[in-house]
Write a protein that holds these residues in place. Structure first.
Motif, mmCIF file in Angstrom:
data_model
loop_
_atom_site.group_PDB
_atom_site.id
_atom_site.type_symbol
_atom_site.label_atom_id
_atom_site.label_comp_id
_atom_site.label_asym_id
_atom_site.label_seq_id
_atom_site.Cartn_x
_atom_site.Cartn_y
_atom_site.Cartn_z
ATOM 1 N N LEU A 70 0.829 -1.205 0.000
ATOM 2 C CA LEU A 70 0.000 0.000 0.000
ATOM 3 C C LEU A 70 0.861 1.252 0.000
ATOM 4 N N PHE A 71 1.960 1.218 0.742
ATOM 5 C CA PHE A 71 2.877 2.349 0.762
ATOM 6 C C PHE A 71 3.512 2.551 -0.613
ATOM 7 N N LEU A 72 4.008 1.476 -1.199
ATOM 8 C CA LEU A 72 4.628 1.553 -2.517
ATOM 9 C C LEU A 72 3.631 2.039 -3.561
ATOM 10 N N ALA A 73 2.436 1.461 -3.577
ATOM 11 C CA ALA A 73 1.430 1.811 -4.582
ATOM 12 C C ALA A 73 1.017 3.273 -4.462
ATOM 13 N N ASP A 74 0.820 3.742 -3.233
ATOM 14 C CA ASP A 74 0.412 5.133 -3.038
ATOM 15 C C ASP A 74 1.519 6.086 -3.473
ATOM 16 N N ALA A 75 2.755 5.807 -3.066
ATOM 17 C CA ALA A 75 3.874 6.688 -3.412
ATOM 18 C C ALA A 75 4.111 6.723 -4.917
ATOM 19 N N VAL A 76 4.046 5.565 -5.555
ATOM 20 C CA VAL A 76 4.293 5.479 -6.994
ATOM 21 C C VAL A 76 3.195 6.188 -7.788
ATOM 22 N N LEU A 91 3.628 10.353 -9.923
ATOM 23 C CA LEU A 91 3.478 10.688 -11.333
ATOM 24 C C LEU A 91 2.738 12.015 -11.527
ATOM 25 N N LYS A 92 1.903 12.389 -10.553
ATOM 26 C CA LYS A 92 1.097 13.605 -10.674
ATOM 27 C C LYS A 92 1.556 14.707 -9.722
ATOM 28 N N THR A 93 2.703 14.510 -9.083
ATOM 29 C CA THR A 93 3.147 15.457 -8.058
ATOM 30 C C THR A 93 3.229 16.877 -8.582
ATOM 31 N N TYR A 94 3.934 17.089 -9.671
ATOM 32 C CA TYR A 94 4.160 18.440 -10.180
ATOM 33 C C TYR A 94 2.948 18.991 -10.918
ATOM 34 N N VAL A 95 2.187 18.102 -11.539
ATOM 35 C CA VAL A 95 0.973 18.552 -12.233
ATOM 36 C C VAL A 95 -0.073 18.999 -11.226
ATOM 37 N N SER A 96 -0.248 18.229 -10.146
ATOM 38 C CA SER A 96 -1.246 18.580 -9.137
ATOM 39 C C SER A 96 -0.855 19.828 -8.355
ATOM 40 N N LYS A 97 0.432 20.156 -8.344
ATOM 41 C CA LYS A 97 0.910 21.355 -7.645
ATOM 42 C C LYS A 97 1.493 22.341 -8.656
ATOM 43 N N ARG A 98 0.769 22.494 -9.767
ATOM 44 C CA ARG A 98 1.240 23.347 -10.855
ATOM 45 C C ARG A 98 1.493 24.780 -10.391
ATOM 46 N N ALA A 99 0.648 25.280 -9.508
ATOM 47 C CA ALA A 99 0.808 26.661 -9.028
ATOM 48 C C ALA A 99 2.140 26.847 -8.296
ATOM 49 N N ASN A 118 5.105 14.980 -1.020
ATOM 50 C CA ASN A 118 4.294 13.832 -1.432
ATOM 51 C C ASN A 118 4.781 12.554 -0.765
ATOM 52 N N LEU A 119 6.107 12.415 -0.641
ATOM 53 C CA LEU A 119 6.658 11.243 0.042
ATOM 54 C C LEU A 119 6.273 11.249 1.515
ATOM 55 N N PHE A 120 6.332 12.418 2.158
ATOM 56 C CA PHE A 120 5.917 12.537 3.560
ATOM 57 C C PHE A 120 4.454 12.133 3.727
ATOM 58 N N ARG A 121 3.612 12.565 2.795
ATOM 59 C CA ARG A 121 2.188 12.224 2.881
ATOM 60 C C ARG A 121 2.000 10.709 2.810
ATOM 61 N N SER A 122 2.707 10.065 1.883
ATOM 62 C CA SER A 122 2.620 8.599 1.770
ATOM 63 C C SER A 122 3.156 7.920 3.024
ATOM 64 N N MET A 123 4.208 8.480 3.601
ATOM 65 C CA MET A 123 4.793 7.901 4.813
ATOM 66 C C MET A 123 3.837 8.038 5.997
ATOM 67 N N VAL A 166 11.639 3.176 -1.959
ATOM 68 C CA VAL A 166 10.422 3.848 -2.423
ATOM 69 C C VAL A 166 10.723 5.302 -2.780
ATOM 70 N N ALA A 167 11.561 5.959 -1.981
ATOM 71 C CA ALA A 167 11.933 7.344 -2.258
ATOM 72 C C ALA A 167 12.627 7.461 -3.606
ATOM 73 N N ALA A 168 13.504 6.511 -3.906
ATOM 74 C CA ALA A 168 14.209 6.531 -5.187
ATOM 75 C C ALA A 168 13.241 6.374 -6.351
ATOM 76 N N ILE A 169 12.318 5.425 -6.222
ATOM 77 C CA ILE A 169 11.333 5.198 -7.289
ATOM 78 C C ILE A 169 10.437 6.416 -7.465
ATOM 79 N N SER A 170 9.982 6.991 -6.374
ATOM 80 C CA SER A 170 9.068 8.130 -6.454
ATOM 81 C C SER A 170 9.756 9.364 -7.030
ATOM 82 N N LEU A 171 11.037 9.569 -6.699
ATOM 83 C CA LEU A 171 11.767 10.716 -7.250
ATOM 84 C C LEU A 171 11.913 10.586 -8.764
#
Length: 260
Positions: free
Chosen positions: A77-83, A87-95, A111-116, A155-160
């Motif tokens: 669940l942690f891996l799936a949520d972070a991954v 993918l949408k981290t920068y798009v969702s925080k476009r502002a 985003n990683l903190f939120r998943s953690m 997970v941090a490496a994959i998410s980055l």
């Protein structure tokens, strides 16, 4: 990496969690309810209907299905949520990306903190299960924590990497869902690794969930330290992958605002 930037990342993570459950009566309680519901469903199917059982290493005692299963489920669940969210981290925080001087890595870290934090709710459930079945021990939890920290690095490496490449390659988002399902069912989560005959079981260790799941179970159930022969290569691969992710991040971070 400034302390102020880390604080900003943490504050953004807290705000994202509050916004997610803002219109929910149960609020953040859903962070615990969701994994518990999945635990119940999978336990009924695999533990009750199919009758899959877990044995101790010596094979002379049976381990409650819920305990080893939830170890793997919490990691997944942690891996799936972070991954998925990376993918949408920068798009969702476009502002933030286009209009503020906040570094991109701060948004990734938030985003990683939120998943953690959500992963923390699963860990709390796991500790409760461990205590209920009488496997709670200081040494076991300490060894398990070391493996969890190792998994967080992976997970941090994959998410980055995914947060960096996500805005440029939309096809990645379409392939992540099926790949996560493959990762889930090819890892020893719903079944023990001993169910798979050798040498096929060795190939399953390539799965990023396999080694953490088996080593956390080893720590909790047997109160044994992680197997260095498995942990060290996993750590080296995670650090190598993090280096690759950092390379792409430093090369593409100036272009990301124009893409999103």
């Amino acid at each position: 990496m400034k302390r102020q930037d880390i604080q900003i990342a943490f504050n953004l993570a807290i705000r994202d969690i509050k916004n997610t459950y803002a219109r929910s009566y149960m609020g953040p309680v859903w962070m615990m309810f969701t994994p518990m519901l999945m635990l119940l469903v999978y336990w009924c199917v695999f533990g009750v209907v199919l009758g899959i059982s877990w044995k101790s290493t010596s094979g002379d005692s049976e381990i409650p299905y819920i305990l080893p299963f939830f170890v793997g489920l919490a990691l997944y669940l942690f891996l799936a949520d972070a991954v998925s969210s990376s993918l949408k981290t920068y798009v969702s925080k476009r502002a933030y990306v286009q209009r503020t001087p906040v570094p991109l890595w701060v948004l990734w870290l938030s985003n990683l903190f939120r998943s953690m934090l959500q992963f923390g709710s699963s860990v709390a459930i796991l500790v409760a299960i461990i205590g209920y079945y009488g496997y709670l021990s200081f040494s076991g939890l300490t060894f398990a924590l070391l493996v969890v920290l190792l998994f967080v690095v992976a997970v941090a490496a994959i998410s980055l990497l995914l947060s960096t490449l996500g805005p440029f390659f939309g096809d990645i988002e379409n392939t992540v869902g099926p790949l996560l399902r493959v990762v889930f069912y090819s890892a020893p989560i719903t079944y023990p690794l001993t169910f798979i005959p050798s040498p096929y079981s060795d190939y399953l260790l390539i799965n990023p969930l396999s080694i953490p799941a088996t080593q956390i179970r080893r720590a909790i159930i047997e109160q044994q330290p992680p197997d260095i022969a498995l942990i060290m290569p996993y750590l080296l691969v995670a650090l190598l992958f993090f280096g690759i992710a950092f390379f792409f991040h430093t090369r593409l971070k100036k272009v990301v605002p124009d893409v999103v």
